[in-house]
Design an enzyme around this catalytic site. Structure first.
Site, mmCIF file in Angstrom:
data_model
loop_
_atom_site.group_PDB
_atom_site.id
_atom_site.type_symbol
_atom_site.label_atom_id
_atom_site.label_comp_id
_atom_site.label_asym_id
_atom_site.label_seq_id
_atom_site.Cartn_x
_atom_site.Cartn_y
_atom_site.Cartn_z
ATOM 1 N N HIS A 76 0.818 -1.210 0.000
ATOM 2 C CA HIS A 76 0.000 0.000 0.000
ATOM 3 C C HIS A 76 0.854 1.263 0.000
ATOM 4 O O HIS A 76 0.407 2.311 -0.481
ATOM 5 C CB HIS A 76 -0.954 -0.003 1.200
ATOM 6 N N GLY A 82 5.041 5.967 -4.878
ATOM 7 C CA GLY A 82 6.215 5.111 -4.861
ATOM 8 C C GLY A 82 6.549 4.646 -3.453
ATOM 9 O O GLY A 82 5.886 4.999 -2.481
ATOM 10 N N THR A 204 -1.510 -15.988 0.396
ATOM 11 C CA THR A 204 -1.330 -17.301 1.014
ATOM 12 C C THR A 204 -1.193 -17.172 2.523
ATOM 13 O O THR A 204 -1.281 -18.165 3.241
ATOM 14 C CB THR A 204 -0.102 -18.017 0.432
#
Length: 338
Positions: A76, A82, A204
């Site tokens: 985020h 950037g 995951t």
């Protein structure tokens, strides 16, 4: 719980040994990324990576979920201005924090761990290691400490003196975005479809709030019907945790099989129609090229790990501030002299 703790300790020891013998050839990481390279702090703060790793290891040992939270912070941060640590800034003076944006409000977490990392770095090497680099290293360490891949992190980022609430609201992909919107938002950051699928594999590990997937259970297309692509027993289980109203903060595992271990189970789940978020499911259902990537990573964990590491380096190189741009914050929550 004891088994998880022992597993993490073993991974930490293997990881520490691996870093000692890895080659940090600077020539692989220069060019148009402002000459970021793994050995950036070799002389100015030789223990920087060790310090970050130690703090992250303790945090993940306390709460395995923290690994996913730190990786999400890095993601985020990089998608807004950037990889410059702008997400870490609190509201102060002219700064309007990104922490209150729709993607971050009531869900972004791990800031206290970043504070702990920064305090340890300042104690060792004052005014040297940026918050942006500390967060990038923490994301890599979070992968390794949960069983995922390692990679040499190009370093040398500096910290922003601004934040962008609008950028956070508009640049970060949302859980209910369409496939095309997700790909476009990644493309806008210089990331391609392979990066989209590989980086989505970070799901995951970790959890998601009910409010992020409720529409799939009750109103996927705005007509009061659920998402029929969800495997029925999985959907029934999710409805137990996420009612039609209320329980917005209730959590469900992003990977129902191994939420605390970084592996390729996420991709196997997608094939079985058991991806939690709409943004997960569309990788398998909406595009042939992304579907083939999902199948490849489901079949070959090593292939996934290699691409994930490559894509994380690529994401970590989005628009870094280097040289005399920005600053090295003393406190990640506020700009210097504020």
């Amino acid at each position: 719980m004891a088994r998880i703790g022992s597993f993490l300790i073993i991974l930490y020891l293997i990881y520490a040994l691996t870093l000692c013998i890895c080659d940090d050839d600077e020539s692989n990481y220069g060019g148009d990324k402002g000459n970021l390279f793994p050995g950036f702090y070799r002389s100015s703060c030789p223990r920087a990576e060790e310090i970050v790793r130690s703090v992250v290891a303790k945090a993940v040992a306390r709460e395995t979920r923290m690994a996913a939270s730190l990786m999400r912070l890095h993601f985020h941060d990089c998608f807004v201005q950037g990889c410059d640590g702008s997400l870490l800034l609190d509201t102060s003076g002219s700064i309007v924090t990104e922490k209150n944006s729709n993607p971050n409000s009531r869900s972004a977490r791990g800031f206290e761990v970043v504070d702990e990392i920064k305090a340890a770095l300042e104690n060792e090497c004052p005014n040297t290691v940026s918050c942006a680099d500390a967060l990038t290293l923490a994301a890599r360490d979070s992968s390794v400490l949960t069983g995922g891949p390692s990679w040499m992190v190009p370093l040398g980022r500096r910290d922003s003196t601004s934040a962008s609430l609008s950028g956070s609201n508009n640049n970060i992909p949302a859980p209910n975005n369409t496939f095309n919107t997700i790909v476009t938002r990644f493309n806008n950051q210089g990331l391609d479809l392979t990066d989209v699928v590989a980086l989505s594999g970070s799901h995951t590990i970790g959890f998601s709030r009910c409010t992020s997937f409720r529409q799939r259970l009750y109103n996927q297309s705005g007509n009061g019907s659920p998402d029929r692509t969800l495997e029925q027993s999985y959907a029934a289980n999710l409805r137990q945790r996420c009612p039609r109203s209320g329980g917005d903060q209730n959590l469900s595992e992003l990977d129902i099989n191994s939420a605390g271990r970084f592996d390729n189970s996420y991709f196997k789940n997608l094939i079985e129609n058991m991806g939690l978020l709409n943004s997960d499911e569309v990788l398998f259902s909406s595009n042939e090229q992304s579907r083939e990537l999902v199948k490849k990573y489901a079949e070959d964990q090593e292939e996934f790990f290699e691409q994930f590491a490559e894509s994380m380096i690529k994401m970590g190189n989005i628009s870094p501030l280097t040289g005399s741009s920005g600053e090295i914050r003393k406190n990640c929550r506020k700009i210097n002299n504020s």
